[in-house]
Write an enzyme that holds these catalytic residues in place. Structure first.
Site, mmCIF file in Angstrom:
data_model
loop_
_atom_site.group_PDB
_atom_site.id
_atom_site.type_symbol
_atom_site.label_atom_id
_atom_site.label_comp_id
_atom_site.label_asym_id
_atom_site.label_seq_id
_atom_site.Cartn_x
_atom_site.Cartn_y
_atom_site.Cartn_z
ATOM 1 N N ASP A 230 -1.114 -6.245 -0.199
ATOM 2 C CA ASP A 230 -1.122 -5.575 1.103
ATOM 3 C C ASP A 230 -2.536 -5.068 1.370
ATOM 4 O O ASP A 230 -3.030 -4.208 0.641
ATOM 5 C CB ASP A 230 -0.161 -4.384 0.965
ATOM 6 C CG ASP A 230 0.442 -3.951 2.271
ATOM 7 O OD1 ASP A 230 0.197 -4.607 3.292
ATOM 8 O OD2 ASP A 230 1.189 -2.950 2.240
ATOM 9 N N GLU B 116 -1.213 -5.430 8.539
ATOM 10 C CA GLU B 116 -0.476 -4.827 9.651
ATOM 11 C C GLU B 116 -1.218 -5.037 10.965
ATOM 12 O O GLU B 116 -2.450 -4.896 11.004
ATOM 13 C CB GLU B 116 -0.315 -3.318 9.417
ATOM 14 C CG GLU B 116 0.569 -2.969 8.247
ATOM 15 C CD GLU B 116 0.741 -1.470 8.055
ATOM 16 O OE1 GLU B 116 0.414 -0.686 8.976
ATOM 17 O OE2 GLU B 116 1.193 -1.080 6.967
ATOM 18 N N ASP C 35 0.835 -1.205 0.000
ATOM 19 C CA ASP C 35 0.000 0.000 0.000
ATOM 20 C C ASP C 35 0.874 1.260 0.000
ATOM 21 O O ASP C 35 0.363 2.381 -0.103
ATOM 22 C CB ASP C 35 -1.012 -0.003 1.152
ATOM 23 C CG ASP C 35 -0.364 -0.009 2.524
ATOM 24 O OD1 ASP C 35 0.875 -0.113 2.603
ATOM 25 O OD2 ASP C 35 -1.100 0.087 3.523
ATOM 26 N N SER C 36 2.197 1.077 0.059
ATOM 27 C CA SER C 36 3.124 2.197 -0.148
ATOM 28 C C SER C 36 2.888 2.829 -1.510
ATOM 29 O O SER C 36 3.334 3.951 -1.757
ATOM 30 C CB SER C 36 4.577 1.718 -0.025
ATOM 31 O OG SER C 36 4.808 0.600 -0.865
ATOM 32 N N GLU D 265 9.061 -4.360 10.253
ATOM 33 C CA GLU D 265 9.576 -3.120 9.660
ATOM 34 C C GLU D 265 10.157 -2.205 10.728
ATOM 35 O O GLU D 265 9.631 -2.109 11.841
ATOM 36 C CB GLU D 265 8.441 -2.382 8.920
ATOM 37 C CG GLU D 265 8.887 -1.024 8.381
ATOM 38 C CD GLU D 265 7.930 -0.403 7.375
ATOM 39 O OE1 GLU D 265 6.923 -1.033 7.004
ATOM 40 O OE2 GLU D 265 8.227 0.741 6.948
ATOM 41 N N LYS E 207 -0.872 -9.486 3.102
ATOM 42 C CA LYS E 207 -0.149 -8.922 4.243
ATOM 43 C C LYS E 207 -1.082 -7.975 4.985
ATOM 44 O O LYS E 207 -1.777 -7.178 4.359
ATOM 45 C CB LYS E 207 1.095 -8.178 3.752
ATOM 46 C CG LYS E 207 1.884 -7.517 4.867
ATOM 47 C CD LYS E 207 3.202 -7.014 4.373
ATOM 48 C CE LYS E 207 3.165 -5.629 3.781
ATOM 49 N NZ LYS E 207 2.666 -4.569 4.694
HETATM 50 O O1 KIV Z 1 3.504 -1.078 1.630
HETATM 51 C C1 KIV Z 1 4.635 -1.563 1.530
HETATM 52 O O2 KIV Z 1 5.316 -1.437 0.504
HETATM 53 C C2 KIV Z 1 5.140 -2.296 2.661
HETATM 54 C C3 KIV Z 1 6.585 -2.665 2.644
HETATM 55 C C4 KIV Z 1 7.426 -1.481 2.683
HETATM 56 C C5 KIV Z 1 6.923 -3.677 3.638
HETATM 57 O O3 KIV Z 1 4.436 -2.557 3.574
#
Ligand code: KIV
Length: 273
Positions: free
Chosen positions: A88, A120, A49-50, A187, A118
């Protein structure tokens, strides 16, 4: 090509089996062209989600929607055939209840073609992970610095400096493993904590800014390419300066268009050789 082309890819069980045998290589990918360029060199492509910050210019990852994550993951699936692809789950799509998490995670897996997700979270997420895994959804929890909690943390600050950090994070990671997580991502966390977590669990620990003690590493691809001019985190190593190259290429193109040097006859249709 369907986005469900998973037959020859590195699988979730393959990743689990890599613990203690070979270091796992993970990079982020948000688009088909980037996935095509990096797929062969990676074990995992993470559609993080970055992308909200890197692609869309948001200040944080909080404004990313599930549909945006699915669309980008479909693109990454089309551009890859080797790596395991993880999606994510964005802020607000799984925290409300385990039922909400299941609905959105099932949608994400079914529509994107990703092999795993993934999420969080800390101790509060363990029950949800157990619920999802029991229903066929492979999950990698993301612990330590959690960018979706930027407001609570007061910024992107390294975690794990408190006295009881080793006990706290090893307990959470072990609980995630017991809940069925196929791996854990950590992280922005100090080395002794990352090392203790890696040693405490028998599934892979992937690190970002969390030391070589982890079983694998992930970075944002634009950071290693020098393509995200806004900010480069301390833990990211630049392997190329493509940002400067892109700017140079645009400058050269602009000069040639303005001078009439481009296009030449070689770039024209209907010109006899
Ligand atoms: O959103 C993302 O790219 C991430 C990574 C930096 C681990 O969570």
């Amino acid at each position: 090509m369907s986005v469900h082309n998973i037959q020859k890819r590195i699988s979730i069980p393959d990743l689990r089996a890599m613990k203690g045998k070979s270091r796992i290589v993970m990079l982020t990918a948000y688009t088909k062209p980037m996935a095509q360029l990096i797929d062969a060199h990676c074990d995992v492509l993470l559609v993080g989600d970055s992308l909200g910050m890197v692609v869309y210019g948001l200040d944080s990852t909080l404004g990313v929607s599930l549909d945006t994550m699915i669309a980008h993951t479909q693109a990454v699936m089309r551009g890859s055939s080797h790596s395991c692809v993880l999606l994510d789950m964005p802020f607000g799509s799984y925290q409300e209840s385990k039922e909400q998490a299941y609905r959105n995670c099932a949608k994400a897996l079914a529509e994107s073609g990703a092999q795993g997700l993934k999420l969080e979270g800390g101790a509060e997420l363990v029950e949800t992970v157990e619920f999802l895994v029991a229903r066929g959804i492979p999950v990698m929890p993301h612990i330590g610095l959690m960018p979706q909690r930027i407001n609570e943390m007061g910024g992107f600050k390294a975690q794990g400096r408190e006295e009881d950090a080793v006990k706290k994070w090893t307990t959470i990671a072990k609980d995630f493993e017991s809940a069925g997580a196929f791996g854990v991502l950590i992280e922005g966390t100090v080395e002794p904590v990352a090392r203790a977590v890696a040693e405490a669990i028998s599934v892979p620990l992937i690190g970002i800014g969390a030391s070589p003690a982890c079983d694998g590493q992930v970075l944002v691809t634009e950071d290693i390419l020098g393509m995200f001019p806004d900010f480069t985190p301390k833990f990211a190593k630049r392997y190329a300066e493509l940002g400067a190259e892109v700017s140079k290429a645009a400058e050269a193109y602009a000069a040639e268009v303005r001078s009439g040097e481009f296009p030449s006859m070689a770039h024209c249709f209907g010109v006899k050789k």
